[in-house]
Design an enzyme around this catalytic site. Sequence first.
Site, PDB file in Angstrom:
ATOM      1  N   THR A 352     -28.259  60.742 -18.518  1.00  0.00           N
ATOM      2  CA  THR A 352     -27.193  61.409 -19.273  1.00  0.00           C
ATOM      3  C   THR A 352     -27.751  61.870 -20.610  1.00  0.00           C
ATOM      4  O   THR A 352     -28.537  61.148 -21.243  1.00  0.00           O
ATOM      5  CB  THR A 352     -25.989  60.471 -19.476  1.00  0.00           C
ATOM      6  N   HIS A 405     -28.508  43.308 -16.003  1.00  0.00           N
ATOM      7  CA  HIS A 405     -29.412  42.190 -16.259  1.00  0.00           C
ATOM      8  C   HIS A 405     -29.432  41.194 -15.102  1.00  0.00           C
ATOM      9  O   HIS A 405     -30.293  40.302 -15.060  1.00  0.00           O
ATOM     10  CB  HIS A 405     -28.974  41.480 -17.547  1.00  0.00           C
TER      11      HIS A 405
END
Length: 434
Positions: A352, A405
């Site tokens: 993006t 994560h």
Amino acid sequence: MAVEIRVPQLGESVTEATVAKWFKKVGEAIAIDEPLVELETDKVTVEVPAPSAGVLTSISANTGAEVAVGAVLGIVDPKGAIDTPSKSTAKASESSKSATKATEPNKPTAKASVPSSTNGAATKIPSTSTPKPTMSDTVLAPSVRRLVEENKLDPETLSATGPKGNITKGDVLAYMAKESSVPTSQRDTRPTEPPAPRLEHPQEERIRMSKLRQRIAQRLKEAQNTAAILTTFNEVDMSAVMSLRNQFKDIFEKKHGVKLGFMSFFVRACTTVLKEIPAVNAEIHGDEVIYKNYYDIGIAVSTPQGLVVPVLRGADRLSFAGIESTINDLGKRARDGQLSIPELTGGTFTITNGGVFGSLMSTPILNPPQSGILGMHKIQNRPMVVDDNKIEVRPMMYLALSYDHRIIDGREAVTFLVRIKELIENPQRLLLEM
């Protein structure tokens, strides 16, 4: 013989749509394959063409109605004469009433009456005897009904945001997400109450969210609820890429018919590093990790309807010219609302670029079920220490990598971003695949 206009297949996982607008009125002549009605899904808008030439004799789903895949939208009479709207509407109404009586002879309605007595008078059924609507009577799309039944939910506890007060799939998922985020011991089992009334202002305007905007909100919240999102930052000196681009942009455009932008450098850099660090290109599915040995890069595009992410298929096999031309085509069709469902699904990683709007730094949010997204930002001249002994003004860009994560460790995320920095600052490596 009358021809039915039906809701077409809308793509994987898309089972319903909202009627956005009709291009024709009842009684108007139409040509085969002429766009008749526009449907809005939670991903794209779809135009339904006329299945036959003739006259549109009836409309079964008006603007704002929610329809399931395969539902009848209207009727086309291939041999019909052009009727006035009032006449056609009356015929459609009579036909609809006849069909209702034929298929549901015993279904009570709010206006039902008992059979007339011997003197011809009819007695209305008292309101107290009208049965309370049950789930079978509630207007629910098939996908919504299935979701409600599978999770044993009470429709009366759900907030309805759909047209005419209908319960949408988003309403059910939002309710389930809210419930799952609260410990069982703390959950409130009382029926959900509608939002508290608020003081209206004469300069305010209420507009119902489109299905696309609702879907965007839902997916963003899903990402926050399901992934352990963390963001790492770095900065890159754009001097080498800008110099290379300025040197060859005219020749490049003349030969390939497309401008050489920065996005092709970043796409090529990402596909190169994704091969080195496969966890960033993977996803979690249940208790398994799926490693993808293909590189379909999503490119976030801002449109008047909201943010969409068309997918650049096989980006690692495309040339710089191929990347630029494909991105230009996808971006243009995204803004025109002409993308298909397959072009918006199945990406493995997303890029993006908030820099086109002037963003200096941001933390991009994941595009589920992907595990990583790279955020590009504004190029801004800043004083930098060069060769440890001098200060020069360099065009710098902040990069941000948001990652899940649960599957990507900090070492892998930092290494990924450092490798992107190395390739952009030394674009020769991209050409030599080093």
